[in-house]
Design a protein around this motif. Structure first.
Motif, PDB file in Angstrom:
ATOM      1  N   ALA A  31       0.891  -1.135   0.318  1.00 26.16           N
ATOM      2  CA  ALA A  31       0.106  -0.210   0.227  1.00 26.16           C
ATOM      3  C   ALA A  31       0.330   1.623   0.249  1.00 26.16           C
ATOM      4  O   ALA A  31       1.848   1.087   0.523  1.00 26.16           O
ATOM      5  CB  ALA A  31      -0.821  -0.160   1.575  1.00 26.16           C
ATOM      6  N   ASN A  32      -0.175   2.323  -0.901  1.00 29.30           N
ATOM      7  CA  ASN A  32       1.330   3.126  -1.182  1.00 29.30           C
ATOM      8  C   ASN A  32       2.800   3.195  -1.531  1.00 29.30           C
ATOM      9  O   ASN A  32       3.380   4.212  -1.561  1.00 29.30           O
ATOM     10  CB  ASN A  32       1.079   4.226   0.623  1.00 29.30           C
ATOM     11  CG  ASN A  32       0.610   3.769   1.327  1.00 29.30           C
ATOM     12  OD1 ASN A  32      -0.701   4.619   0.806  1.00 29.30           O
ATOM     13  ND2 ASN A  32       0.691   4.214   2.992  1.00 29.30           N
ATOM     14  N   ALA A  33       2.871   2.322  -2.425  1.00 30.83           N
ATOM     15  CA  ALA A  33       3.854   2.326  -2.997  1.00 30.83           C
ATOM     16  C   ALA A  33       3.744   3.337  -4.596  1.00 30.83           C
ATOM     17  O   ALA A  33       3.274   3.154  -4.401  1.00 30.83           O
ATOM     18  CB  ALA A  33       4.644   0.505  -3.121  1.00 30.83           C
TER      19      ALA A  33
ATOM     20  N   GLY B 231       3.998  -5.069 -13.826  1.00 29.36           N
ATOM     21  CA  GLY B 231       4.294  -5.078 -12.964  1.00 29.36           C
ATOM     22  C   GLY B 231       3.195  -3.915 -11.288  1.00 29.36           C
ATOM     23  O   GLY B 231       3.188  -4.906 -10.937  1.00 29.36           O
ATOM     24  N   SER B 232       3.933  -3.252 -11.961  1.00 32.21           N
ATOM     25  CA  SER B 232       3.582  -1.978 -10.729  1.00 32.21           C
ATOM     26  C   SER B 232       2.235  -1.895 -10.681  1.00 32.21           C
ATOM     27  O   SER B 232       1.476  -1.213  -9.947  1.00 32.21           O
ATOM     28  CB  SER B 232       3.963  -0.988 -10.731  1.00 32.21           C
ATOM     29  OG  SER B 232       3.709  -0.222 -12.137  1.00 32.21           O
ATOM     30  N   LEU B 233       1.378  -2.469 -11.691  1.00 31.90           N
ATOM     31  CA  LEU B 233      -0.859  -2.254 -11.980  1.00 31.90           C
ATOM     32  C   LEU B 233      -1.519  -3.062 -10.954  1.00 31.90           C
ATOM     33  O   LEU B 233      -0.492  -4.351 -11.015  1.00 31.90           O
ATOM     34  CB  LEU B 233      -0.689  -2.958 -13.541  1.00 31.90           C
ATOM     35  CG  LEU B 233      -0.323  -1.546 -14.435  1.00 31.90           C
ATOM     36  CD1 LEU B 233      -0.968  -2.257 -15.933  1.00 31.90           C
ATOM     37  CD2 LEU B 233      -0.720  -0.058 -14.159  1.00 31.90           C
ATOM     38  N   ARG B 234      -2.191  -2.522 -10.382  1.00 33.82           N
ATOM     39  CA  ARG B 234      -2.902  -4.041  -9.333  1.00 33.82           C
ATOM     40  C   ARG B 234      -4.048  -4.646 -10.554  1.00 33.82           C
ATOM     41  O   ARG B 234      -4.164  -4.481 -11.781  1.00 33.82           O
ATOM     42  CB  ARG B 234      -3.760  -3.317  -8.541  1.00 33.82           C
ATOM     43  CG  ARG B 234      -2.632  -2.476  -7.451  1.00 33.82           C
ATOM     44  CD  ARG B 234      -2.677  -1.648  -6.125  1.00 33.82           C
ATOM     45  NE  ARG B 234      -2.201  -0.867  -5.449  1.00 33.82           N
ATOM     46  CZ  ARG B 234      -1.576  -0.826  -4.810  1.00 33.82           C
ATOM     47  NH1 ARG B 234      -1.239  -2.322  -4.224  1.00 33.82           N
ATOM     48  NH2 ARG B 234      -0.456  -0.006  -4.366  1.00 33.82           N
TER      49      ARG B 234
ATOM     50  N   TYR C  89       9.137  -5.576  -3.898  1.00 32.26           N
ATOM     51  CA  TYR C  89       9.117  -4.674  -5.108  1.00 32.26           C
ATOM     52  C   TYR C  89       9.537  -3.852  -5.490  1.00 32.26           C
ATOM     53  O   TYR C  89       9.928  -3.250  -5.968  1.00 32.26           O
ATOM     54  CB  TYR C  89       7.430  -4.377  -4.674  1.00 32.26           C
ATOM     55  CG  TYR C  89       6.908  -2.760  -5.294  1.00 32.26           C
ATOM     56  CD1 TYR C  89       6.296  -3.262  -7.060  1.00 32.26           C
ATOM     57  CD2 TYR C  89       6.816  -1.857  -4.995  1.00 32.26           C
ATOM     58  CE1 TYR C  89       5.465  -1.918  -7.674  1.00 32.26           C
ATOM     59  CE2 TYR C  89       6.268  -0.037  -5.484  1.00 32.26           C
ATOM     60  CZ  TYR C  89       5.878  -0.974  -7.078  1.00 32.26           C
ATOM     61  OH  TYR C  89       5.614   0.102  -8.486  1.00 32.26           O
ATOM     62  N   ALA C  90      10.453  -3.142  -3.893  1.00 36.26           N
ATOM     63  CA  ALA C  90      11.344  -2.124  -4.767  1.00 36.26           C
ATOM     64  C   ALA C  90      12.635  -2.821  -4.617  1.00 36.26           C
ATOM     65  O   ALA C  90      13.507  -2.360  -5.576  1.00 36.26           O
ATOM     66  CB  ALA C  90      11.455  -1.906  -2.944  1.00 36.26           C
ATOM     67  N   TRP C  91      12.660  -4.035  -3.977  1.00 33.41           N
ATOM     68  CA  TRP C  91      14.432  -4.652  -4.751  1.00 33.41           C
ATOM     69  C   TRP C  91      14.111  -5.303  -5.715  1.00 33.41           C
ATOM     70  O   TRP C  91      14.875  -4.764  -6.753  1.00 33.41           O
ATOM     71  CB  TRP C  91      14.058  -6.299  -3.463  1.00 33.41           C
ATOM     72  CG  TRP C  91      15.105  -6.837  -3.204  1.00 33.41           C
ATOM     73  CD1 TRP C  91      15.824  -7.195  -2.873  1.00 33.41           C
ATOM     74  CD2 TRP C  91      16.186  -8.122  -4.792  1.00 33.41           C
ATOM     75  NE1 TRP C  91      17.351  -8.010  -2.329  1.00 33.41           N
ATOM     76  CE2 TRP C  91      17.333  -8.675  -4.375  1.00 33.41           C
ATOM     77  CE3 TRP C  91      15.298  -8.852  -5.466  1.00 33.41           C
ATOM     78  CZ2 TRP C  91      17.204  -9.836  -5.060  1.00 33.41           C
ATOM     79  CZ3 TRP C  91      15.497  -9.536  -5.716  1.00 33.41           C
ATOM     80  CH2 TRP C  91      16.967  -9.976  -5.966  1.00 33.41           C
TER      81      TRP C  91
ATOM     82  N   GLN D 166      11.489   8.848  -1.381  1.00 35.42           N
ATOM     83  CA  GLN D 166      10.042   8.544  -1.204  1.00 35.42           C
ATOM     84  C   GLN D 166      10.082   7.894   0.539  1.00 35.42           C
ATOM     85  O   GLN D 166       9.073   6.636   0.789  1.00 35.42           O
ATOM     86  CB  GLN D 166       9.143   8.139  -1.715  1.00 35.42           C
ATOM     87  CG  GLN D 166       8.672   8.930  -3.226  1.00 35.42           C
ATOM     88  CD  GLN D 166       8.294   8.427  -4.262  1.00 35.42           C
ATOM     89  OE1 GLN D 166       7.574   7.964  -4.406  1.00 35.42           O
ATOM     90  NE2 GLN D 166       8.526   8.857  -5.383  1.00 35.42           N
ATOM     91  N   GLY D 167      11.195   7.041   0.397  1.00 35.78           N
ATOM     92  CA  GLY D 167      11.447   6.216   1.416  1.00 35.78           C
ATOM     93  C   GLY D 167      11.278   4.725   0.869  1.00 35.78           C
ATOM     94  O   GLY D 167      10.804   3.648   2.149  1.00 35.78           O
ATOM     95  N   VAL D 168      10.818   4.820  -0.417  1.00 31.96           N
ATOM     96  CA  VAL D 168      10.876   3.324  -0.874  1.00 31.96           C
ATOM     97  C   VAL D 168      12.539   2.820  -0.931  1.00 31.96           C
ATOM     98  O   VAL D 168      13.342   2.834  -1.549  1.00 31.96           O
ATOM     99  CB  VAL D 168      10.313   2.945  -2.213  1.00 31.96           C
ATOM    100  CG1 VAL D 168      10.214   1.910  -2.751  1.00 31.96           C
ATOM    101  CG2 VAL D 168       9.517   3.746  -2.220  1.00 31.96           C
TER     102      VAL D 168
END
Lengths: 215, 564
Positions: free
Chosen positions: A72-74, A212-215, A146-148, A137-139
């Motif tokens: 969430a919030n990513a 991949g970033s689409l929900r 997701y970040a990795w 943004q703290g990711v």
């Protein structure tokens, strides 16, 4: 009868000292070029397998986890990557122009190589900005997969761009002296092949990350 | 009688690749495929020694079922891991292509060198760098994951040297890839006029099939260990189940490379055996096309069977059934080769030279290794045998009893060519017999251990297994003695061996038609080629104490379709 003779017996052919080392078995430069092209294709096939397996690894964990993969919030991948994509595509075009100029022995080859390298540096700079945006943004890479996967996959591609730059630089120096001629333009053509590959690999990679970033 | 135009023209002219240039730098910076091959040979044999010592340490510990004072369980884990990693990545994978392939391939093609000599030297130094990483990892605390680096043990636990050794594996992978690229291009672009694909020696077919696997499978290992390194460094990654990753994915990736890698190891060995069996039987290889295509078939199948390492991993039953079925089909091309070798021997005029002893040992050991693969491919029996000594015995019969025995056989086959000296045949046969007996003692007992349930990689075991372990360890000492003798007489031959003729065994392929050792350029002009398995134009020359090939008759026979 064969005589006994040690391997290390002191015979030498001094004539050999003056002969430079043979760096190719081909007598005919055209045959050498053909072999080089073939070798480059094989090398690119290897790299393609490398990128495809990395992307496949991403797809597996993305599909395994469903939409839970995206916290969430990513944020989505930074949209500034669109700009770097444009730069890379343009650099592919200028690289091809440089190679074509090299093939003709046209002195424009030097300028085109320099433009290509400038665009490549621009690409890397934007990739760095994109990373920075996520970091601010703290990711962070160790936060979640997701970040990795984002950092690892874009980083892997950037490493290949970076790794190509020394060869590009050497080629540019030679091109600046208009060293590539209709008779010898191997180096600049190999560079172009590698560069187009990285261009294509980036487009596939970016598209994958975006979908991949689409929900 | 005409011989091929080689430089130097007669045997007494001393100029050869060994004396062509002098000094250490002339070796370290050489672009000559023969010298690079020799450097690989030295490097691989040194690694083989280290890996062998590790194996003997492991075997010695296993003399006792309980703890021993001189080796803790941790040290034991590190020792067998080091043994496996060295033998796979530093020895068997590079041994035949890097050492023997590099030396022989261009000469067999009548070429002056491989297609990319600089890349060839680069491959070698990548090997050195990879080996250096492995050594560094020992200083950094060693590694104890087993050579398979399974997650999550390797990503979250494991000893301190795990990252350096993974980096080393990554680098070694690229060494292997570049060798593969070089060989494929060389075989495509540097075959001499008249050498069609079906006139090409079977060793080269095998190296070609191997190179295809090297180029297409190795990058998967590269990306896998790279991701593992990143995962270990950040404590998160796609193989980490706690974060939604998949540790079984690691197994898929790892075996997608490492199963084909099994064929990277065995295919070149099969190629050597095709040469040894034909040359030392003085008989045309039986079923040339079948052997050639079976190499390609094995290369293709190799990509489709990786899941058979994972029958107990929880992958779907359907996948298990498919992988099991495809695995059985590998038996077909493998058996095709064995039958063709046997048919070549049949009614051949067999010279029982040391190389041939190794060739026959290979056929015997490979048959056992191959047949014991069947119970491992059968799903029901594999559940029982998985991760037991049965598996250890099976893959040692294939990796060592076959791939490495072929390498040692090939070394004896081409030793006179490489260094221009003959080794002592009597000692060669004694050593071969010791290795053969010791090998079977060591590993046949492990089939029994495994089928009775002794798990692999265990430091402690039930006392009732002790007798088998004693026999096994005893066998490993006999094998070690065999290799020690081999090292002694081979090194001795370098200094005091009889001078080798150009063609000591009666081969008809091109490498036997240049001097021993070959001149720097291999051939002054591109030679004409005949059928490399047609021995009708090969005859013994008493004066030269070697065989000679009547080149004109040899080529003419091929053109008239004789000798097939």
């Amino acid at each position: 009868m064969p005589t006994r003779r040690s391997l290390l017996s002191p015979v030498r052919s001094d004539a050999a000292r003056t002969v430079p080392q043979r760096d190719t078995p081909f007598d005919d430069p055209k045959a050498r070029f053909q072999a080089g092209l073939f070798g480059m294709w094989l090398f690119l096939a290897t790299l393609a397998v490398l990128f495809v397996s990395a992307i496949l690894g991403y797809v597996v964990v993305r599909v395994d986890n469903g939409d839970g993969f995206i916290p969430a919030n990513a944020p989505a991948p930074p949209s500034i990557l669109l700009a770097s994509t444009v730069l890379l595509v343009v650099s592919s075009a200028t690289m091809q122009r440089a190679a074509n100029a090299g093939r003709r022995g046209d002195p424009a080859q030097g300028g085109m190589m320099l433009v290509t390298i400038a665009l490549a540096l621009g690409f890397l700079a934007i990739q760095a900005v994109a990373w920075r945006q996520w970091v601010t943004q703290g990711v962070l890479v160790a936060d979640n997969l997701y970040a990795w996967t984002f950092y690892v996959l874009t980083g892997m591609h950037a490493a290949h761009v970076l790794g190509g730059l020394p060869a590009m630089a050497i080629t540019a120096v030679k091109a600046a002296r208009a060293a590539y001629t209709p008779d010898n333009h191997r180096g600049i053509v190999y560079c172009a092949m590698y560069w187009h590959f990285l261009d294509g690999a980036w487009i596939v990679l970016y598209a994958t990350l975006w979908f991949g970033s689409l929900r | 009688m005409t011989t091929l135009d080689t430089r130097p023209i007669h045997d007494e002219v001393p100029g050869n690749y060994l004396t062509f240039r002098r000094g250490l730098l002339s070796w370290l910076l050489t672009l000559d495929h023969k010298r690079i091959g020799v450097m690989y040979l030295v490097a691989v044999l040194v690694s083989f020694f280290v890996g062998g010592v590790m194996a003997l340490l492991v075997r010695t510990k296993l003399l006792w079922p309980g703890e021993v004072s001189w080796m803790t369980a941790d040290e034991y884990n590190k020792a067998f891991t080091l043994h496996g990693a060295i033998m796979v990545f530093l020895v068997i994978i590079p041994s035949i292509p890097g050492a023997l392939g590099n030396f022989v391939l261009p000469i067999m093609l009548g070429a002056k060198d491989v297609a990319f000599p600089r890349l060839n030297l680069f491959s070698f130094y990548l090997w050195v760098l990879g080996a250096a990483c492995a050594v560094y990892s020992l200083l950094a605390g060693g590694f104890d994951t087993g050579w398979t680096f399974y997650t999550p043990y390797s990503s979250q636990f494991g000893a301190g040297g795990t990252i350096p050794v993974l980096v080393g594996v990554f680098i070694l992978g690229f060494s292997s890839i570049f060798t593969g690229v070089n060989f494929i291009v060389t075989i495509h672009k540097l075959r001499p006029p008249g050498m069609t694909w079906f006139r090409m020696p079977l060793f080269l077919w095998a190296l070609y099939a191997t190179a295809v696997i090297q180029v297409l499978a190795t990058p998967v290992l590269g990306i896998t260990v790279a991701m593992l390194v990143i995962e270990r460094a950040f404590n998160i990654g796609i193989f980490d189940p706690a974060m939604g990753g998949d540790p079984v994915l690691f197994q898929h990736f790892f075996w997608f490379y490492s199963h084909p890698a099994v064929y990277i190891m065995i295919l070149p060995g099969m190629g050597i055996i095709s040469e040894i069996i034909a040359v030392h039987s003085h008989r045309h290889i039986f079923g040339f096309r079948f052997i050639a295509f079976s190499s390609i078939a094995i290369a293709i199948f190799s990509f489709l069977v990786w899941g058979h390492h994972m029958f107990t991993s929880g992958q779907s039953p359907l996948m298990n059934v498919l992988f099991s079925a495809i695995t059985f089909s590998v038996a077909i091309p493998s058996a095709v080769k064995v039958f063709n070798w046997l048919a070549t021997l049949y009614k051949g005029s067999i010279s029982l030279n040391t190389a041939m002893w190794y060739g026959l040992a290979f056929i015997f050991l490979f048959t056992i290794g191959g047949l014991t693969g069947i119970p491992l491919a059968v799903l029901s029996t594999d559940i029982h045998l998985h991760d037991t000594y049965f598996v250890v015995a099976h893959f040692h019969y294939v990796m060592m009893g076959s791939a490495l025995i072929a390498m040692i056989g090939g070394l004896h086959h081409w030793w006179p060519k490489m260094f221009g000296v003959m080794f002592n045949e009597t000692w060669g046969k004694i050593a071969c017999a010791l290795v053969f007996i010791g090998f079977n003692m060591t590993f046949f007992t492990q089939f029994m251990l495994g089928s009775q349930g002794m798990p692999r990689r265990y430091y402690l075991y039930q006392p009732e297994f002790q007798i088998y372990h004693h026999i096994s360890t005893g066998g490993s000492y006999i094998m070690g003695l065999g290799f020690l003798i081999t090292a002694i007489y081979l090194i001795h031959s370098l200094f005091a061996g009889k001078k080798a003729p150009a063609n000591p065994w009666g081969g008809a392929s091109l490498e036997w038609q240049c001097t021993s050792p070959p001149p720097h350029d291999n051939f002054a002009t591109t030679p004409r080629v005949g059928d490399c398995y047609d021995f009708s134009a090969v005859s013994w020359d008493e004066k030269k104490q070697g065989y000679v090939v009547d080149a004109e008759a040899h080529v003419a026979a091929a053109h008239h379709g004789k000798g097939h």
